[in-house]
Motif scaffolding. Structure first.
Motif, PDB file in Angstrom:
ATOM      1  N   TYR A 220      15.992  -0.056 -18.532  1.00 28.58           N
ATOM      2  CA  TYR A 220      15.401   1.131 -18.346  1.00 28.58           C
ATOM      3  C   TYR A 220      14.051   0.779 -17.357  1.00 28.58           C
ATOM      4  N   ASP A 221      13.451   1.355 -16.472  1.00 23.49           N
ATOM      5  CA  ASP A 221      13.995   2.574 -16.114  1.00 23.49           C
ATOM      6  C   ASP A 221      14.904   2.992 -15.191  1.00 23.49           C
ATOM      7  N   PHE A 262      18.439   2.621 -29.188  1.00 23.33           N
ATOM      8  CA  PHE A 262      17.501   3.296 -30.540  1.00 23.33           C
ATOM      9  C   PHE A 262      17.793   4.650 -30.109  1.00 23.33           C
ATOM     10  N   TYR A 263      17.772   4.946 -28.745  1.00 24.12           N
ATOM     11  CA  TYR A 263      17.422   6.215 -27.861  1.00 24.12           C
ATOM     12  C   TYR A 263      19.063   6.849 -27.871  1.00 24.12           C
ATOM     13  N   ALA A 264      19.875   6.327 -28.550  1.00 23.16           N
ATOM     14  CA  ALA A 264      21.632   6.784 -28.781  1.00 23.16           C
ATOM     15  C   ALA A 264      21.566   7.631 -29.490  1.00 23.16           C
ATOM     16  N   HIS A 270      16.870  14.864 -33.407  1.00 21.63           N
ATOM     17  CA  HIS A 270      15.062  14.537 -33.236  1.00 21.63           C
ATOM     18  C   HIS A 270      14.283  15.780 -31.916  1.00 21.63           C
ATOM     19  N   SER A 271      13.835  15.967 -31.067  1.00 20.40           N
ATOM     20  CA  SER A 271      13.173  16.015 -29.749  1.00 20.40           C
ATOM     21  C   SER A 271      12.623  15.097 -29.327  1.00 20.40           C
ATOM     22  N   VAL A 272      13.543  14.352 -28.452  1.00 20.49           N
ATOM     23  CA  VAL A 272      12.272  13.150 -27.889  1.00 20.49           C
ATOM     24  C   VAL A 272      10.976  13.873 -27.336  1.00 20.49           C
ATOM     25  N   LEU A 386      10.880   4.471 -20.376  1.00 19.59           N
ATOM     26  CA  LEU A 386      11.074   5.554 -19.065  1.00 19.59           C
ATOM     27  C   LEU A 386      10.337   6.771 -20.217  1.00 19.59           C
ATOM     28  N   PRO A 387      11.489   7.572 -21.056  1.00 16.03           N
ATOM     29  CA  PRO A 387      11.041   8.198 -22.363  1.00 16.03           C
ATOM     30  C   PRO A 387      10.119   8.860 -22.933  1.00 16.03           C
ATOM     31  N   ALA A 388       9.029   7.558 -22.791  1.00 16.29           N
ATOM     32  CA  ALA A 388       7.880   7.460 -23.881  1.00 16.29           C
ATOM     33  C   ALA A 388       6.544   7.913 -23.175  1.00 16.29           C
ATOM     34  N   TYR A 389       6.782   8.005 -21.518  1.00 15.02           N
ATOM     35  CA  TYR A 389       6.192   9.016 -20.227  1.00 15.02           C
ATOM     36  C   TYR A 389       6.350   9.450 -19.366  1.00 15.02           C
ATOM     37  N   LEU A 390       7.782   9.764 -19.694  1.00 16.67           N
ATOM     38  CA  LEU A 390       7.925  11.266 -19.108  1.00 16.67           C
ATOM     39  C   LEU A 390       7.850  12.852 -19.749  1.00 16.67           C
TER      40      LEU A 390
END
Length: 534
Positions: A220-221, A262-264, A270-272, A386-390
């Motif tokens: 990432y990212d 983790f993300y996979a 869950h809703s990211v 990336l998913p933490a700030y998108l």
């Protein structure tokens, strides 16, 4: 062969402009020197003289490669740090620089500044999209560029009033200071630019760092841009010295990185977006209204520093009590090294005692401010994936100057709203997070934890408490200096900007900035009274 660039925009230019002449054999020579009873082993000895018979040269080459592979597999990699490589990079995204190239301590870069150089239209990365997705992306990026130019125009009279409010005498020669006002206007306007905006820079790394780049370029990212640019860097290395192929490993698969794992798995079902919003809400509440909040420190910071100073000097507490020891190392009137422009703190025996105190902060900065904050490589942070700030909804920083004028504020907020609408539309069209993230504005919020020992934090605060520092980092630094003073008063009272330290050290001029002088006699103020108009 290098695959086609993953971008529709112009291909990034990657050139090796300076390097050791024989870096691979230099690494082997340094390794052999460690065990040499005859003195320094030269690079020529590793390869053999040109007139050496072919069979002996082959034997030399076999020995060389055997040593190189052996020490590499054993993890003895310092030999690869001697040779350095300087690259000229152009057309790389700010996102790539932040998330990869500048996200570690072992490099040096000199890049074009968005604070001082106006960004020209069209200079941004465009992913390999098609159809409606490409149209949405391009329309948003072009609008962001237009918003940037519009904001410069709207901000100029606001900055003009503030600037000449600080320097009323300069109004008589207003034309001379037009450039300074322009730079301050574009410094704020750049917040609406996308992180896809291109940059150009010199970037210098050791052979070891370059090999690390290649090994972990898929993460990432921005894994596609990262792999492509780093591949060009590695190709340039191999063109210069093909022998490096002997120890070069393939990239580590992104599917096996801990973030991807983790993300996979952990977020399945869950809703990211909901998880991210909950995390951001918790984080922001913990800041308690600050930009940076002190969350941890050693309970005996001051006592440890004082003891270390005495140990360096070889004297007992009766001769040098804690207060005197701390003043000796931190008061510029005693330790005049702290008032110098050249930072030599790591070479000073007494000053190195500051390494034993440490502090941890939680902080929230924009992408553009953190791109500067992370350049303080010895105050490391755990920055977000990336998913933490998108985020699905607008989540951004607004500079203080924007609040001064309603028209500016409305234009700024409207730009942010349009940007997130486009990012949300791209999500609906199935565009990947990696590609959508390029449109995030420089203003996007980043939340992270940062730690530092006092030796390096002192230098950072010295530079960033200056009124010329980027506004967000200045505010974070003020927060940090004040909070440290609350828990470690004897240390905190010496966390000051360059002018204050130079005044205490009786250095002249007090302000080292020349024409860039902020116009405020900061050295006469208490940190609690620091205020900025710009």
């Amino acid at each position: 062969m290098l695959a086609a660039t993953p971008l529709r925009s112009r291909e990034p230019d990657v050139r090796l402009v300076a390097a050791f002449p024989r870096p691979y054999e230099n690494a082997v020579a340094t390794a052999r020197t460690c065990y040499s009873g005859r003195g320094i082993v030269t690079t020529e000895e590793v390869s053999g003289a040109p007139d050496l018979p072919a069979d002996k040269r082959e034997a030399k080459a076999a020995q060389r490669d055997r040593i190189a592979k052996s020490i590499y597999k054993a993890g003895h990699h310092t030999t690869l740090q001697h040779a350095h490589f300087q690259f000229a990079l152009d057309g790389v995204s700010r996102q790539f620089l932040w998330t990869f190239l500048h996200a570690h301590p072992f490099y040096n870069s000199e890049q074009v500044s968005q604070r001082y150089v106006e960004v020209k239209g069209g200079n941004y990365a465009v992913p390999a999209l098609e159809g409606e997705a490409l149209a949405v992306y391009e329309a948003c990026a072009q609008r962001q560029m237009a918003d940037y130019r519009d904001l410069i125009e709207l901000l100029t009279p606001v900055v003009d009033r503030a600037y000449f409010g600080i320097f009323p005498a300069r109004r008589q020669r207003a034309e001379k200071w037009k450039g300074a006002i322009q730079k301050r206007a574009q410094e704020i306007a750049r917040y609406v630019l996308p992180v896809a905006t291109h940059a150009y820079l010199y970037h210098t790394v050791s052979g070891l760092t370059l090999m690390r780049y290649w090994r972990l370029c898929e993460q990432y990212d921005a894994p596609r841009e990262q792999r492509w640019v780093v591949r060009k860097m590695v190709d340039a290395l191999l063109a210069h010295d093909p022998l490096f192929a002997t120890i070069l490993e393939d990239p580590f698969p992104i599917e096996e990185t801990p973030e991807h794992v983790f993300y996979a798995a952990a977020t399945a079902g869950h809703s990211v977006g909901r998880l991210r919003d909950e995390c951001a809400k918790e984080f922001d509440a913990a800041l308690e209204g600050r930009t940076s909040r002190l969350v941890d420190w050693k309970p005996r910071n001051e006592e440890c520093v004082a003891s270390a100073v005495r140990e360096v000097l070889g004297v007992p507490r009766s001769m040098l009590p804690d207060d005197a020891a701390i003043a000796l190392v931190l008061d510029p009137s005693s330790n005049r090294l702290l008032g110098q422009s050249l930072n030599v703190a790591t070479l000073s025996k007494v000053t190195r005692a500051l390494s034993h105190a440490s502090y941890t902060f939680r902080k929230r900065l924009s992408h553009t401010a953190d791109s500067q904050d992370q350049r303080h490589r010895m105050t490391p942070a755990s920055r977000p994936c990336l998913p933490a700030y998108l985020s699905d909804a607008p989540d951004y920083v607004t500079p203080e100057v924007v609040y001064v004028d309603d028209q500016v504020r409305q234009a700024y907020d409207a730009s942010m709203a349009r940007t997130w609408e486009a990012i949300d539309r791209l999500r609906a069209l199935g565009v990947s997070d990696e590609d959508r993230a390029y449109l995030l504005p420089n203003a996007v919020n980043l939340r992270f934890t940062e730690s530092a020992d006092l030796l390096h934090l002192h230098h950072k605060l010295k530079m960033r408490l200056c009124y010329n520092a980027q506004e967000e980092i200045w505010r974070a630094s003020r927060d940090e200096a004040l909070q440290i003073a609350e828990v470690n008063r004897r240390i905190g009272r010496f966390l000051l900007p360059p002018c204050s330290l130079r005044a205490m050290a009786e250095e002249s001029p007090i302000c080292p900035e020349g024409d860039r002088y902020c116009g405020v006699r900061v050295w006469k103020l208490d940190v609690r009274d620091y205020r900025r108009a710009l």
